[in-house]
Design an enzyme around this catalytic site. Structure first.
Site, PDB file in Angstrom:
ATOM      1  N   GLY A 149       0.667  -1.581  -0.063  1.00 16.51           N
ATOM      2  CA  GLY A 149      -0.161  -0.166   0.068  1.00 16.51           C
ATOM      3  C   GLY A 149       0.743   1.417   0.141  1.00 16.51           C
ATOM      4  O   GLY A 149       0.745   2.248  -0.697  1.00 16.51           O
ATOM      5  N   CYS A 150       1.138   1.729   1.542  1.00 18.45           N
ATOM      6  CA  CYS A 150       1.256   3.212   0.981  1.00 18.45           C
ATOM      7  C   CYS A 150       3.199   2.987   1.094  1.00 18.45           C
ATOM      8  O   CYS A 150       3.388   4.240   0.564  1.00 18.45           O
ATOM      9  CB  CYS A 150       1.701   3.702   2.725  1.00 18.45           C
ATOM     10  SG  CYS A 150      -0.028   4.198   2.674  1.00 18.45           S
TER      11      CYS A 150
END
Length: 209
Positions: A149-150
């Site tokens: 994700g991030c």
């Protein structure tokens, strides 16, 4: 599509860009929710935090800037947009929720910058790129959660902003090994050098304060 994966990618990818001369360490979204078994976000990533803390200590010892990121939303989530709409666990990052706080063992130092964000990338909608440029930084070492994700979003944007990018494998984590491994593989192929903690520590050891 029956080729061996490594052999297939080796025909097109595999270039190493190396570490830069003036790095910064970015610690992405190490928050309590990922470490609390009672929270939906729990990911069992204690080893990733331990690795990131070792890298942080080495970075601080030689004067490398350390930047932490977190996700914080207005209590009404008015600034959450489609990301908040899509990803239900983001409710834990409403301002004041303890699951959005720092986990045990990680407290930002007074000389460490905290960049609060609302979207996956540490660069999107923040002043991070300008800050790094003003500091004379030419490269970033990425650690954090989650890999798929991030961390990945920040990796792509770091490269896109012109920073040599290294992702420290042991200092990143995800809620399942499969997306962790797949995203490390893909980042290493196209956007960054994925390196081991030992390689990162050895590199930091070559720098002078």
């Amino acid at each position: 599509m029956t080729d061996d994966l490594a052999a297939n990618y080796a025909r097109a990818y595999g270039t190493r860009v190396g570490f830069g001369a003036r790095p910064a360490l970015i610690m992405i979204d190490f928050c309590q929710g990922y470490f609390d078994p009672a929270c939906d976000l729990y990911a069992g990533v204690e080893d990733a935090l331990a690795s990131a803390l070792r890298v942080r200590a080495a970075a601080r010892a030689v004067g490398v800037p350390v930047i932490l990121t977190n996700v914080v939303y207005h209590p009404t989530a008015i600034d959450g947009g489609r990301f908040y709409e899509k990803a239900a666990p983001l409710r834990y990052f409403l301002k004041g929720n303890p699951m959005g706080g720092w986990p045990a063992g990680l407290v930002p130092e007074e000389d460490e910058l905290v960049v609060s964000k609302q979207y996956p990338s540490a660069f999107f909608g923040t002043s991070l790129a300008s800050t790094l440029t003003a500091l004379g930084v030419d490269s970033v070492l990425l650690t954090g959660l989650t890999t798929s994700g991030c961390v990945r979003a920040t990796c792509v944007d770091a490269m896109s902003h012109g920073f040599r990018t290294a992702v420290i494998a042991e200092a990143c984590g995800d809620r399942h090994q499969a997306p962790h491994d797949a995203n490390l593989f893909d980042m290493n192929a196209k956007y960054a050098d994925v390196v081991g903690e030992g390689d990162a520590l050895a590199f930091l050891g070559t720098l002078m304060r």
